[in-house]
Design a protein around this motif. Structure first.
Motif, PDB file in Angstrom:
ATOM      1  N   UNK A 101      42.514  38.225  -8.262  1.00 11.97           N
ATOM      2  CA  UNK A 101      42.358  38.644  -6.871  1.00 11.97           C
ATOM      3  C   UNK A 101      43.514  38.198  -5.988  1.00 11.97           C
ATOM      4  N   UNK A 102      43.966  36.960  -6.168  1.00  8.72           N
ATOM      5  CA  UNK A 102      45.053  36.455  -5.324  1.00  8.72           C
ATOM      6  C   UNK A 102      46.312  37.285  -5.504  1.00  8.72           C
ATOM      7  N   UNK A 103      46.571  37.746  -6.729  1.00  5.98           N
ATOM      8  CA  UNK A 103      47.759  38.560  -6.977  1.00  5.98           C
ATOM      9  C   UNK A 103      47.681  39.893  -6.257  1.00  5.98           C
ATOM     10  N   UNK A 104      46.525  40.542  -6.285  1.00  7.68           N
ATOM     11  CA  UNK A 104      46.362  41.812  -5.574  1.00  7.68           C
ATOM     12  C   UNK A 104      46.575  41.611  -4.081  1.00  7.68           C
ATOM     13  N   UNK A 105      46.015  40.527  -3.548  1.00  7.04           N
ATOM     14  CA  UNK A 105      46.158  40.258  -2.116  1.00  7.04           C
ATOM     15  C   UNK A 105      47.609  39.968  -1.769  1.00  7.04           C
TER      16      UNK A 105
END
Length: 200
Positions: A101-105
């Motif tokens: 999730x952090x990478x997508x954000x």
């Protein structure tokens, strides 16, 4: 390797597709997430999914929205600093459960409005603590960058010496940094005293 879940098949829907994609990303990472893999996990063909989504890009956008809408809300109990600390720790725990999730954000390609309640709650707590709007916005960005930085930074460089051992508790490290950042941001407004109408 993913495989269809045995038993009675649930009616195909966008929500079911997103939930399945989330499980694949959680288990195997974003690199393993394809429309074909989602179809295989659901025991159907790719063509069936295309009635609900257009391509993998839209699937990633829907995942970004899914993780954003699940970001925790800021509570209304306790002082502003305590609420901010618990709010951002809860956000850390939420995103840490989904390592992708952090990478997508951070990529910034899939901005979604679903994160607005999270941001509004944090900004409201910063304003209640005494920060003017421009400083509250800067503090929010600093907190957000701290959160993403801790979740994304898994590279061992600089953390292999005796003074910086590997294998620590990432959540404890984040909690320590969060407390220090809040001390710095809010120290002047929560720790000061008013003397003759002037904060000292």
């Amino acid at each position: 390797m993913t495989s269809p879940v045995p038993g009675r098949r649930r009616p195909l829907s966008r929500a079911l597709i997103v939930a399945t994609a989330r499980r694949i990303a959680d288990d195997d990472g974003l690199g393993a997430l394809t429309v074909r893999q989602v179809a295989q996990r659901l025991g159907t063909g790719q063509a069936s999914l295309y009635r609900h989504i257009t391509d993998r890009g839209q699937l990633l956008a829907l995942l970004a929205e899914d993780v954003a809408v699940r970001l925790p809300r800021c509570t209304d109990t306790g002082g502003p600093r305590e609420r901010l600390r618990e709010h951002w720790l809860a956000a850390h725990d939420h995103l840490a459960r989904h390592p992708w999730a952090a990478r997508i954000i951070a990529d910034g390609e899939h901005a979604v409005d679903a994160a607005a309640p999270f941001a509004d709650g944090a900004l409201a707590a910063l304003a209640e603590a005494g920060l003017p709007p421009d400083e509250a916005a800067r503090a929010y960005r600093a907190l957000w960058n701290l959160l993403l930085g801790h979740l994304l930074n898994s590279h061992p460089v600089g953390h292999t010496s005796t003074a910086h051992p590997q294998g620590g508790d990432p959540r404890a490290d984040f909690a320590w940094a969060l407390s220090r950042l809040l001390d710095g941001v809010l120290g002047g407004v929560l720790g000061g005293r008013q003397v003759g109408g002037r904060r000292v």
